[in-house]
Design an enzyme around this catalytic site. Structure first.
Site, PDB file in Angstrom:
ATOM      1  N   HIS A  92       0.819  -1.221   0.000  1.00 30.20           N
ATOM      2  CA  HIS A  92       0.000   0.000   0.000  1.00 30.20           C
ATOM      3  C   HIS A  92       0.844   1.260   0.000  1.00 30.20           C
ATOM      4  O   HIS A  92       1.941   1.323   0.551  1.00 30.20           O
ATOM      5  CB  HIS A  92      -0.995  -0.003   1.161  1.00 30.20           C
ATOM      6  N   ASP A  94      -0.097   4.379   1.213  1.00 33.07           N
ATOM      7  CA  ASP A  94      -0.282   5.365   2.273  1.00 33.07           C
ATOM      8  C   ASP A  94       0.425   4.985   3.566  1.00 33.07           C
ATOM      9  O   ASP A  94       0.798   3.826   3.785  1.00 33.07           O
ATOM     10  CB  ASP A  94      -1.772   5.585   2.547  1.00 33.07           C
ATOM     11  N   ASP A 153       6.109   0.865   6.770  1.00 33.15           N
ATOM     12  CA  ASP A 153       4.757   0.341   6.588  1.00 33.15           C
ATOM     13  C   ASP A 153       4.014   1.272   5.634  1.00 33.15           C
ATOM     14  O   ASP A 153       3.448   2.269   6.042  1.00 33.15           O
ATOM     15  CB  ASP A 153       4.063   0.286   7.952  1.00 33.15           C
ATOM     16  N   GLU A 193      -4.877   1.923   2.666  1.00 36.55           N
ATOM     17  CA  GLU A 193      -4.930   0.719   3.494  1.00 36.55           C
ATOM     18  C   GLU A 193      -5.035   1.086   4.965  1.00 36.55           C
ATOM     19  O   GLU A 193      -5.757   0.439   5.732  1.00 36.55           O
ATOM     20  CB  GLU A 193      -3.677  -0.129   3.242  1.00 36.55           C
ATOM     21  N   GLU A 194      -4.314   2.131   5.366  1.00 34.69           N
ATOM     22  CA  GLU A 194      -4.284   2.500   6.779  1.00 34.69           C
ATOM     23  C   GLU A 194      -5.635   3.001   7.287  1.00 34.69           C
ATOM     24  O   GLU A 194      -5.909   2.938   8.485  1.00 34.69           O
ATOM     25  CB  GLU A 194      -3.209   3.564   7.031  1.00 34.69           C
ATOM     26  N   ASP A 216       3.478  -6.839   3.620  1.00 35.08           N
ATOM     27  CA  ASP A 216       3.096  -5.793   4.564  1.00 35.08           C
ATOM     28  C   ASP A 216       3.284  -6.258   6.003  1.00 35.08           C
ATOM     29  O   ASP A 216       2.596  -5.808   6.914  1.00 35.08           O
ATOM     30  CB  ASP A 216       1.631  -5.397   4.314  1.00 35.08           C
ATOM     31  N   HIS A 398       3.892   2.531  12.891  1.00 38.38           N
ATOM     32  CA  HIS A 398       2.989   3.571  13.391  1.00 38.38           C
ATOM     33  C   HIS A 398       3.593   4.349  14.559  1.00 38.38           C
ATOM     34  O   HIS A 398       2.871   4.792  15.456  1.00 38.38           O
ATOM     35  CB  HIS A 398       1.637   2.968  13.826  1.00 38.38           C
TER      36      HIS A 398
END
Length: 426
Positions: A92, A94, A153, A193-194, A216, A398
């Site tokens: 992904h 984002d 990520d 995705e997030e 991922d 994150h």
């Protein structure tokens, strides 16, 4: 770690790709995505167009970029392999909105000595507390500078896929001497995705692959074929606004109701108090004023029975708060985000069998663990295409403590190349 893996010819190219991608700002915005806007932020287009350009440069000719920012690329089968079932890889574009992802300044540490890593904003990566970091002595480690997240990520996943494509096409450039025979390979880089909306606008009819893999995951060797069942719960509190100087006895403060509700959520079933197969409740956002307030809660559980229990519990809490504040009102709305993919993937055992062999052929032992979250693969599996998850070498996602191991990314490239070769042999 095996230092020899860093001597792979493409190691520097892989590192350069990753550093280029993470400096592209792609933070998504759940408030827009929840209202059907995909991509939720314009900056995701920057990375999408960059990848489109790079795919063309390495020799991919079948590329589609959809109106919703999905980069879809197809590499045709080599001669004689047209009958081989297609395989797909996803990552992904984002990054999470939880931590700043703009103006990322990476910190590359070659031949890491195993000591504490001191970054800005009092961020310290301590190998004494992080066994994964401790095991990376001698590796090349990439961290943030402490002021932002890193973006591994899932830009580590993007870099791994792009490097895999580059290696395969370069090896097969001489059509009379194909070194890596393969069936059709399909690549999708998705937005949002997030926010949980990564597959909302995916062009499902574009896929010919009946088996895919998201890239991922976390540390080297981890492969994941099960994840949470996930619901988003919005709890709305309606109070009665009055001037605070003459509020007694009729004012009902919706903000106070919301705070009470959050205080009733069990602390021993929060993300910071659970691991493994334990589920949780997590208040993600609280907003409002005296008359109206809203709390957004994420519910997570590995079983559907457990999820139903959580939904009922939240509803009971809402009723308790409503009774505590006569004249106030509480409404609960549950929305499904994604489901545990384990049952569906179990129906296609070859998908996981091939992945296990691919990891082992890369020289590492696979480690099976549940995803304490979800991926685009979770949603794609719901849509009928089994899609387990592969490691990227990223850690502490994150957060400003995020870091990635170059050697583990290299193992990721080798694993994907192995998967393509194994698929051709089946």
């Amino acid at each position: 770690m095996n230092k020899e893996i860093l001597l792979m010819p493409f190691a520097q190219d892989l590192l350069t790709r990753f550093l280029r991608y993470i400096q592209c700002w792609t933070t998504s915005d759940s408030s827009f995505a929840d209202n059907g806007v995909v991509p939720s932020t314009k900056q995701q287009w920057d990375l999408a167009h960059m990848l489109e350009k790079e795919l063309k440069e390495v020799g991919v000719t079948d590329i589609t970029v959809t109106d919703n920012c999905y980069v879809c690329a197809r590499i045709p089968a080599t001669k004689g392999m047209e009958h081989i079932p297609a395989v797909g890889f996803l990552a992904h574009l984002d990054t999470t909105e939880e931590v700043c992802g703009k103006n990322v300044s990476p910190n590359v540490i070659q031949n890491y000595d195993g000591a504490k890593i001191y970054l800005k904003e009092n961020v310290v990566l301590d190998p004494g507390k992080d066994k994964d970091l401790f095991s990376c002595k001698g590796d090349t480690i990439i961290t943030t500078d402490g002021t932002t997240l890193l973006g591994a990520d899932d830009k580590a996943g993007i870099a791994i896929i792009m490097q895999t494509v580059s290696q395969i096409l370069a090896a097969n450039r001489d059509s009379d001497n194909v070194k890596i025979p393969h069936g059709t390979i399909e690549i999708v880089f998705s937005p949002d995705e997030e926010t949980g909306h990564g597959m909302d606008k995916v062009p499902l009819p574009w896929f010919t692959a009946k088996q895919c893999y998201t890239v991922d995951g976390g540390k080297v060797g981890e492969i994941e074929a099960e994840c949470f069942n996930a619901w988003k719960t919005e709890v709305t509190f309606v109070g009665k606004a009055m001037h605070t100087g003459s509020a007694r006895p009729n004012m009902v403060n919706a903000t106070t109701m919301a705070c009470d509700f959050v205080s009733f959520l069990p602390r021993n079933e929060s993300p910071e108090a659970t691991d493994g197969y334990q589920g949780f409740y997590v208040p993600m956002e609280i907003s409002g004023h005296i008359e109206n307030a809203t709390v957004t809660v994420f519910l997570r559980d590995f079983t559907m029975d457990g999820m139903e229990r959580r939904k009922i519990f939240v509803e009971q809490l809402a009723k308790t708060v409503e009774k505590k504040y006569p004249g106030g009102k509480v409404c609960v709305k549950h929305t499904q985000q994604y489901l545990n993919m384990s049952e569906t993937i179990a129906k296609f055992p070859k998908v996981m069998e091939n992945l296990v062999v691919a990891v082992q052929k890369a020289g590492i032992e696979p480690e099976f663990k549940p995803i304490r979250g979800g991926t685009d693969g979770s949603r794609l599996t719901e849509l009928g295409i089994p899609c387990p998850n592969i490691f990227t070498g990223g850690h502490n996602f994150h957060s400003r403590y995020e870091w990635v191991s170059l050697s583990q990314m290299i193992y990721g490239v080798n694993t994907l190349i192995n998967l393509v070769a194994i698929q051709a042999d089946n």
